[in-house]
Design a protein around this motif. Structure first.
Motif, short mmCIF file in Angstrom:
data_model
loop_
_atom_site.label_atom_id
_atom_site.label_comp_id
_atom_site.label_asym_id
_atom_site.label_seq_id
_atom_site.Cartn_x
_atom_site.Cartn_y
_atom_site.Cartn_z
N ASP A 78 20.97 4.01 17.31
CA ASP A 78 19.64 4.03 16.71
C ASP A 78 19.00 2.66 16.90
O ASP A 78 19.50 1.64 16.39
N LEU A 79 17.91 2.63 17.63
CA LEU A 79 17.26 1.36 17.95
C LEU A 79 16.41 0.86 16.79
O LEU A 79 15.80 1.64 16.05
N ILE A 80 16.36 -0.45 16.66
CA ILE A 80 15.50 -1.12 15.68
C ILE A 80 14.27 -1.65 16.40
O ILE A 80 14.40 -2.28 17.46
N MET A 81 13.11 -1.40 15.87
CA MET A 81 11.88 -1.88 16.48
C MET A 81 11.50 -3.23 15.89
O MET A 81 11.54 -3.43 14.67
N GLN A 82 11.14 -4.17 16.77
CA GLN A 82 10.64 -5.48 16.35
C GLN A 82 9.49 -5.89 17.25
O GLN A 82 9.56 -5.70 18.47
N ASP A 83 8.46 -6.43 16.66
CA ASP A 83 7.29 -6.88 17.42
C ASP A 83 6.73 -5.76 18.30
O ASP A 83 6.27 -5.99 19.41
N GLY A 84 6.84 -4.51 17.81
CA GLY A 84 6.28 -3.38 18.54
C GLY A 84 7.11 -2.89 19.71
O GLY A 84 6.64 -2.10 20.52
N ARG A 85 8.36 -3.34 19.81
CA ARG A 85 9.23 -2.90 20.91
C ARG A 85 10.67 -2.85 20.41
O ARG A 85 11.01 -3.47 19.40
N PRO A 86 11.54 -2.09 21.12
CA PRO A 86 12.92 -2.00 20.65
C PRO A 86 13.66 -3.31 20.80
O PRO A 86 13.53 -4.00 21.81
N ASP A 87 14.43 -3.65 19.79
CA ASP A 87 15.32 -4.81 19.86
C ASP A 87 16.52 -4.39 20.71
O ASP A 87 17.17 -3.39 20.44
N SER A 88 16.82 -5.16 21.72
CA SER A 88 17.87 -4.78 22.67
C SER A 88 19.26 -5.29 22.31
O SER A 88 20.23 -4.95 22.97
N HIS A 89 19.39 -6.06 21.23
CA HIS A 89 20.67 -6.71 20.92
C HIS A 89 21.61 -5.77 20.16
O HIS A 89 22.18 -6.11 19.12
N ILE A 90 21.81 -4.58 20.70
CA ILE A 90 22.52 -3.51 20.01
C ILE A 90 23.99 -3.80 19.80
O ILE A 90 24.62 -3.27 18.87
N TRP A 91 24.60 -4.63 20.63
CA TRP A 91 26.03 -4.88 20.60
C TRP A 91 26.47 -5.73 19.41
O TRP A 91 27.67 -5.85 19.14
N LEU A 92 25.54 -6.32 18.68
CA LEU A 92 25.90 -7.19 17.57
C LEU A 92 26.25 -6.42 16.29
O LEU A 92 26.52 -7.03 15.26
N ASN A 93 26.28 -5.11 16.38
CA ASN A 93 26.83 -4.25 15.33
C ASN A 93 28.08 -3.60 15.91
O ASN A 93 27.98 -2.80 16.85
N PRO A 94 29.28 -3.91 15.39
CA PRO A 94 30.50 -3.33 15.96
C PRO A 94 30.51 -1.80 15.97
O PRO A 94 31.13 -1.20 16.86
N SER A 95 29.83 -1.19 15.02
CA SER A 95 29.76 0.28 15.00
C SER A 95 29.04 0.80 16.24
O SER A 95 29.40 1.86 16.78
N ASN A 96 28.03 0.09 16.69
CA ASN A 96 27.35 0.47 17.92
C ASN A 96 28.28 0.35 19.12
O ASN A 96 28.23 1.18 20.04
N MET A 97 29.11 -0.67 19.12
CA MET A 97 30.04 -0.86 20.24
C MET A 97 31.02 0.32 20.33
O MET A 97 31.41 0.73 21.43
N ILE A 98 31.41 0.87 19.20
CA ILE A 98 32.30 2.04 19.21
C ILE A 98 31.59 3.24 19.83
O ILE A 98 32.17 3.96 20.66
N LYS A 99 30.34 3.45 19.46
CA LYS A 99 29.57 4.57 20.01
C LYS A 99 29.39 4.45 21.52
O LYS A 99 29.53 5.42 22.27
N ILE A 100 29.08 3.23 21.97
CA ILE A 100 28.90 3.00 23.40
C ILE A 100 30.24 3.16 24.13
O ILE A 100 30.31 3.76 25.21
N GLY A 101 31.30 2.64 23.52
CA GLY A 101 32.63 2.75 24.11
C GLY A 101 33.06 4.19 24.30
O GLY A 101 33.71 4.52 25.30
N GLU A 102 32.68 5.06 23.38
CA GLU A 102 33.04 6.47 23.52
C GLU A 102 32.38 7.10 24.74
O GLU A 102 33.00 7.89 25.46
N LYS A 103 31.13 6.72 25.00
CA LYS A 103 30.44 7.23 26.19
C LYS A 103 31.11 6.72 27.47
O LYS A 103 31.23 7.45 28.46
N ILE A 104 31.54 5.48 27.45
CA ILE A 104 32.23 4.91 28.60
C ILE A 104 33.55 5.63 28.85
O ILE A 104 33.89 5.98 29.97
N LYS A 105 34.29 5.86 27.77
CA LYS A 105 35.56 6.58 27.89
C LYS A 105 35.34 7.95 28.53
O LYS A 105 36.08 8.35 29.44
N GLU A 106 34.35 8.68 28.05
CA GLU A 106 34.07 10.02 28.57
C GLU A 106 33.71 9.98 30.06
O GLU A 106 34.11 10.85 30.83
#
Length: 296
Positions: A116-144
Motif C-alpha cells: 500500500d503506497l503512501i502519497m506525499q507531495d502529490g506523488r507516491p513515496d517510493s521508500h517502501i522497503w523501510l517497513n519490514p512488513s513490506n519487504m516480506i510481501k515483496i519477498g513472497e512475490k520474488i519467491k513465487e
C-alpha cells in the motif's frame, strides 16, 4: 541525460533486433539470470535465490540510486535477464524506458505493486522497503517468480523465504517492542524518506526537505524547525548515508542539536560492505538510534 538513455536504448534495439529475453534451460543446470535495480531488491533476491540464481545489481553500492543511469553494457546485459526486479513508484527514472522494449514485462516484478503506497507531495513515496512488513510481501512475490522458473529448486526457495520472513518479523517485533515506551513521538530527518517506517511504528517524521533529498529548505523552513526544537525539546537531528550532510549540519549548529544517522538503505557504503552489513543489521542500527532520540 534522459535523451542520452533513449538514444542508447534505440541503438541496442537495432543491434539486437528487438529480441526479448530468451528462456533458459533449467534442466541443463543453467541458473536464472536475475537483475535488480538497487540494493534492497538485491538483498531480497539474494536471500531467497541463494546459489540457485545468478544475481546482478544495476546500481553500484555507494552510489545515489535515485539518479543512477545504467551504462550501455548494463542495458545490453539486462535484456538477457529471466527476472528483472525493480522498486517502482517512480524511484528508478530509467526503468519505464526499458519496459516493453528491452525488457519483457512478463519477467518483471514491480515491488510497489505488492504494498500500500503512501502519497506525499502529490506523488507516491517510493521508500517502501523501510517497513519490514513490506519487504516480506515483496519477498513472497520474488519467491513465487523463482519457483515458476525453476520448480526443481522449489523447496529451497520456500525454505529460504520462510527463514527470511522470520528474520524480518523478528526485526519488526523489535521495533514495536523497543519503541513502545518512548518519551517522544517525532523525529527531525534530513528529507521525507521515512514515511513507511514512521507509519508502521507510529512516529511523526519532521523533514527538513520534501520527498526529494535534492530540494533545498527555505530559510522559513529552517526557522520553523529551530522553533520546533525549542518548543518540543528535540535533542537530535538525523543524517543519512549517501547524501550531503551540509544542510542538516547547519541546522544542528543553529539549534544546538546532536546528529544521529538514520539510514534509508538505498545502497551499501564501502565501510558497510567491508563489515558485512546487510538490510537487517542496518535496520537494527536504525532502531538503536531511534531509541536514543525517542526513548532515552
Amino acid at each position: 541525460m534522459k535523451k542520452f538513455i533513449v538514444i542508447i536504448i534505440s541503438i541496442i534495439l537495432i543491434i539486437t533486433g528487438c529480441s526479448k529475453s530468451e528462456q533458459i534451460n533449467i534442466n541443463n543446470g543453467e541458473r536464472p539470470l536475475v537483475y535488480v535495480s538497487f540494493y534492497p531488491m538485491y538483498f531480497l533476491a539474494d536471500e531467497i535465490g541463494g546459489d540457485n540464481i545468478e544475481l546482478r545489481n544495476v546500481t553500484p553500492n555507494g552510489v545515489d540510486s535515485h539518479h543512477y543511469e545504467p551504462s550501455m553494457s548494463q542495458l545490453k546485459d539486462i535484456e538477457k535477464a529471466q527476472v528483472f526486479i525493480y522498486n517502482g513508484s517512480g524511484f528508478e527514472s530509467w526503468v519505464n524506458k526499458l519496459l516493453g522494449n528491452m525488457i519483457n514485462e512478463d519477467i518483471t516484478i514491480n515491488a510497489s505493486d505488492s504494498v500500500d503506497l503512501i502519497m506525499q507531495d502529490g506523488r507516491p513515496d517510493s521508500h517502501i522497503w523501510l517497513n519490514p512488513s513490506n519487504m516480506i510481501k515483496i519477498g513472497e512475490k520474488i519467491k513465487e517468480k523463482f519457483i515458476s522458473l525453476d520448480r526443481e529448486n522449489k523447496e529451497e526457495y520456500e525454505e529460504n523465504f520462510e527463514e527470511l520472513s522470520n528474520k524480518l518479523k523478528e526485526l519488526d517485533d523489535r521495533f514495536i517492542t523497543e519503541l513502545e515506551e518512548r518519551k517522544h513521538n517525532s523525529i527531525i530527518v534530513s528529507h521525507a524518506a521515512f514515511a513507511y517506517m514512521a507509519q508502521r511504528y507510529e512516529i511523526e517524521q519532521i523533514p527538513v526537505t520534501g520527498i526529494s533529498h535534492e530540494q533545498e529548505p527555505t530559510p522559513g523552513t529552517i526557522a520553523d524547525i529551530i522553533e520546533l526544537v525549542e518548543d518540543e525539546n528535540h535533542k537530535y537531528i538525523f543524517l543519512e548515508t549517501l547524501a550531503s550532510p551540509k544542510t542538516v549540519e547547519v541546522i544542528a549548529k543553529e539549534a544546538n542539536l546532536k546528529t544521529l544517522t538514520l539510514n534509508p538503505i538505498e545502497g551499501l557504503t564501502k565501510k558497510e560492505q567491508e563489515n558485512n552489513e546487510d538490510y537487517i543489521s542496518i535496520m537494527e542500527k536504525n532502531l538503536e538510534n531511534l531509541k536514543k532520540a525517542l526513548v532515552e
